[in-house]
Motif scaffolding. Sequence first.
Motif, mmCIF file in Angstrom:
data_model
loop_
_atom_site.group_PDB
_atom_site.id
_atom_site.type_symbol
_atom_site.label_atom_id
_atom_site.label_comp_id
_atom_site.label_asym_id
_atom_site.label_seq_id
_atom_site.Cartn_x
_atom_site.Cartn_y
_atom_site.Cartn_z
ATOM 1 N N TRP A 121 24.625 -29.500 -20.648
ATOM 2 C CA TRP A 121 24.913 -28.125 -21.037
ATOM 3 C C TRP A 121 25.377 -27.252 -19.865
ATOM 4 O O TRP A 121 26.167 -26.332 -20.057
ATOM 5 C CB TRP A 121 23.680 -27.499 -21.692
ATOM 6 C CG TRP A 121 23.413 -28.054 -23.058
ATOM 7 C CD1 TRP A 121 22.461 -28.956 -23.409
ATOM 8 C CD2 TRP A 121 24.144 -27.752 -24.240
ATOM 9 N NE1 TRP A 121 22.539 -29.248 -24.744
ATOM 10 C CE2 TRP A 121 23.567 -28.519 -25.283
ATOM 11 C CE3 TRP A 121 25.219 -26.918 -24.532
ATOM 12 C CZ2 TRP A 121 24.029 -28.472 -26.594
ATOM 13 C CZ3 TRP A 121 25.689 -26.865 -25.842
ATOM 14 C CH2 TRP A 121 25.104 -27.637 -26.843
ATOM 15 N N ARG A 122 24.893 -27.540 -18.670
ATOM 16 C CA ARG A 122 25.204 -26.671 -17.536
ATOM 17 C C ARG A 122 26.386 -27.154 -16.693
ATOM 18 O O ARG A 122 27.036 -26.342 -16.032
ATOM 19 C CB ARG A 122 23.974 -26.536 -16.639
ATOM 20 C CG ARG A 122 22.802 -25.848 -17.315
ATOM 21 C CD ARG A 122 21.633 -25.703 -16.343
ATOM 22 N NE ARG A 122 20.473 -25.101 -16.982
ATOM 23 C CZ ARG A 122 19.316 -24.834 -16.344
ATOM 24 N NH1 ARG A 122 19.209 -25.127 -15.039
ATOM 25 N NH2 ARG A 122 18.310 -24.298 -16.994
ATOM 26 N N ILE A 123 26.641 -28.444 -16.723
ATOM 27 C CA ILE A 123 27.688 -28.992 -15.851
ATOM 28 C C ILE A 123 28.824 -29.622 -16.651
ATOM 29 O O ILE A 123 29.990 -29.214 -16.550
ATOM 30 C CB ILE A 123 27.095 -30.034 -14.879
ATOM 31 C CG1 ILE A 123 25.955 -29.424 -14.061
ATOM 32 C CG2 ILE A 123 28.197 -30.589 -13.970
ATOM 33 C CD1 ILE A 123 26.371 -28.277 -13.170
ATOM 34 N N GLU A 124 28.495 -30.634 -17.437
ATOM 35 C CA GLU A 124 29.521 -31.469 -18.047
ATOM 36 C C GLU A 124 30.344 -30.721 -19.101
ATOM 37 O O GLU A 124 31.590 -30.727 -19.056
ATOM 38 C CB GLU A 124 28.888 -32.728 -18.647
ATOM 39 C CG GLU A 124 28.305 -33.644 -17.585
ATOM 40 C CD GLU A 124 27.514 -34.807 -18.171
ATOM 41 O OE1 GLU A 124 27.350 -35.829 -17.481
ATOM 42 O OE2 GLU A 124 27.056 -34.681 -19.335
ATOM 43 N N LEU A 125 29.656 -30.124 -20.082
ATOM 44 C CA LEU A 125 30.399 -29.437 -21.141
ATOM 45 C C LEU A 125 31.217 -28.260 -20.618
ATOM 46 O O LEU A 125 32.383 -28.090 -21.008
ATOM 47 C CB LEU A 125 29.456 -28.988 -22.255
ATOM 48 C CG LEU A 125 29.007 -30.096 -23.231
ATOM 49 C CD1 LEU A 125 28.089 -29.527 -24.304
ATOM 50 C CD2 LEU A 125 30.215 -30.767 -23.878
ATOM 51 N N PRO A 126 30.648 -27.395 -19.718
ATOM 52 C CA PRO A 126 31.491 -26.303 -19.200
ATOM 53 C C PRO A 126 32.744 -26.803 -18.483
ATOM 54 O O PRO A 126 33.833 -26.230 -18.647
ATOM 55 C CB PRO A 126 30.549 -25.568 -18.240
ATOM 56 C CG PRO A 126 29.187 -25.827 -18.792
ATOM 57 C CD PRO A 126 29.239 -27.227 -19.300
ATOM 58 N N LEU A 127 32.601 -27.885 -17.695
ATOM 59 C CA LEU A 127 33.761 -28.392 -16.981
ATOM 60 C C LEU A 127 34.745 -29.104 -17.933
ATOM 61 O O LEU A 127 35.947 -29.121 -17.679
ATOM 62 C CB LEU A 127 33.314 -29.373 -15.883
ATOM 63 C CG LEU A 127 32.562 -28.749 -14.698
ATOM 64 C CD1 LEU A 127 32.080 -29.824 -13.742
ATOM 65 C CD2 LEU A 127 33.463 -27.746 -13.961
#
Length: 523
Positions: free
Chosen positions: A143-149
Motif C-alpha cells: 500500500w505504501r510503496i508498490e501500488l503508489p509507484l
Amino acid sequence: MTSEASAWTAAWRLLPEYVSEHVVLSACALALGLLISLPLTVLAVRCPRVRWPVLAFASVIQTIPSLALLALFYPLLLALSALTQKLWGTSFSALGFLPSLLALTLYSMLPIIRNGVTAIVNLPAPIVEAARGVGMTDAQRLWRIELPLATPMLMAGVRTAAVWVIGAATLSTPVGQTSLGNYIFSGLQVENWVSVLFGCLAAALLALIVDQLLGLIESGTARRSPLRIVLGVSILVVGFAFAALPRIGGSATAYVIGAKNFSEQYILADLIAQRLGQAGHASTQKTGLGSVIAFRALSRDELDVYVDYSGTLWANVMRRTDTPAREVVLKELTVWLEREHGIALLGSLGFENAYALAMRRDRAEALGIRTIDDLARQAGALQMGSDLEFFERPEWQALQTAYGLTFAGRRQFQPTFMYKAVRDGEVDVISAFSSDGRIAADNLIVLEDPRQAILPYDAVVLLSPRRAKDPALHHALASLIGAVDIESMREANLEVDREVGKIPPAEAATRLDSRLRNATLSP
C-alpha cells in the motif's frame, strides 16, 4: 426535409437514450473489472505460481470475439436463471444488461492485470529491499510503496480497458442491450449510413472523453496532484450520474417491444409503439434480436410483445417437420403456445413473409429456371447466398430433402448485402423474403415451390405470459390484426431499403399506419 436530414434528426432524437445506456453499461463493466482485476493482480505478484494462469486466462478471453462472448453469456445465464427459479422460486433477466455486463467485465481484465503485474514486478530492487529493510510488512509495502509507484502504469491499463469496453459495448445490441451499437446494427441493416456514421462517431467521442479524463487522473497520480485526481474523478462521477438518471426515472409500466434484426421487424416494432402511444401507453424497444433470443425473452416476460412468423415458430420452436395448410399451422400454433408457454397469439397481421428462393430475372431466363426443381438440376454450377441464419434453419433442411439442392458454393450476408450480391452477380440465387420490396425493385423472380417444402410464414403478434390477457394491450393492437396487406408491407419495406430516398423505419411505420387507417375509413 431530405432523407439525409431526416436521418440526422432521427439519430439526434435517439442519442440521449443510447448514450445513457451505453455509459451505464460501460462504467459498470469497467468498475466490476477493476474490483476483480486488482485483487488478482496482487495475487499474481505475491504468488508466482498463479501468475501465469491468471494472465493466460485474461489473454484467452481476448481471443474470443467480443460478439461471440456476449452471445455465449445469454444461454449460460438463461440456464442459471431457470435453476434459481427451480431451487428458490425466483429468477432474473438473462436478456440485455446482465450478459453484456459480464462479458465486458471479462474483456476489461487483461490490460489492467498485465499492466499492474508488470509495473509491480519491475519496480527497482533497491526500493523493495529498502522497504523490507525498515521492517515493512507485505501489506505495508504493497500500500505504501508498490501500488503508489505502479499507479501510473496501472492507470494506463485502465485507460486501455475503458476504450476496449466502450468499443465492445456497441456489440451488445443483439443480446437485447440498448447501446450506441443500435445505430450501427440498424443502420447496416437498412443501409442508413448516417446512422452507422453517427453511432461510430458517438462511440469514438465517448471513448476519447473517458480516456482523457482517466489520463487526467493518471497525470495527477504521477505528479502527486490531488486537484487533477479530484477533477477527473468528479467529472466521471457526474457524467455517470446524469447517464443513470433516465434509468432511475424510467417508467416501470412501459411495454417492452421486441424486434429481430431486419428492416420489416424495425418497422413493425415502431408501428406497435405508435399504436401504443396513440392509446396513451409508454413503450421501449429491444431490437436486433435473433429469432431464438426473441422468443425466449418473450416466454420469460423480458419482452411484452413482438411480431414473429408462423413458419419460424412451427419449425424452430415446436420442432415440427410437417408442412400443413396455413389454417392448421395457425390453429395448432395458437393452442401450443398457450399450453406450453402461456404466450398469447393475438392474431395474424394479414400478410406472409416466407422464405423464397429468388434469382435475377435475366439470369433465371437465360438458364431456363422457373421452379426450384429447375434450379436443383443446375445448382452444382451456381452460387447460393443467404442471410446469416438460413443455412442453419429447418427450412434449408426441408428444401435439401425435397429437392436435393447442392450448390457449387454458399455465402452468408446480412440481408441488405445479400440482395446486393444477387443484383451484382456475386451469387446466382438467394434466400429472399416474400414481403421484401426489393424483389420487385431489383427485378428478381421468385422460384416456384412445386413440392411445397416451405412453410407458410404469416406475421403474427405474440404477447408474453404476463401480458397475454392485458386488456389495454389487446385494445391498442386489435385494429392491426388482419389489417396489413402484403402490398402495404412491401411498400413500407422498400421505403426503408431502397438506395435513393430511403426513410427511417419510424417514418415508414408512420406512413404505413396512415395507409392502414385510410384503408379502414375507405368504403
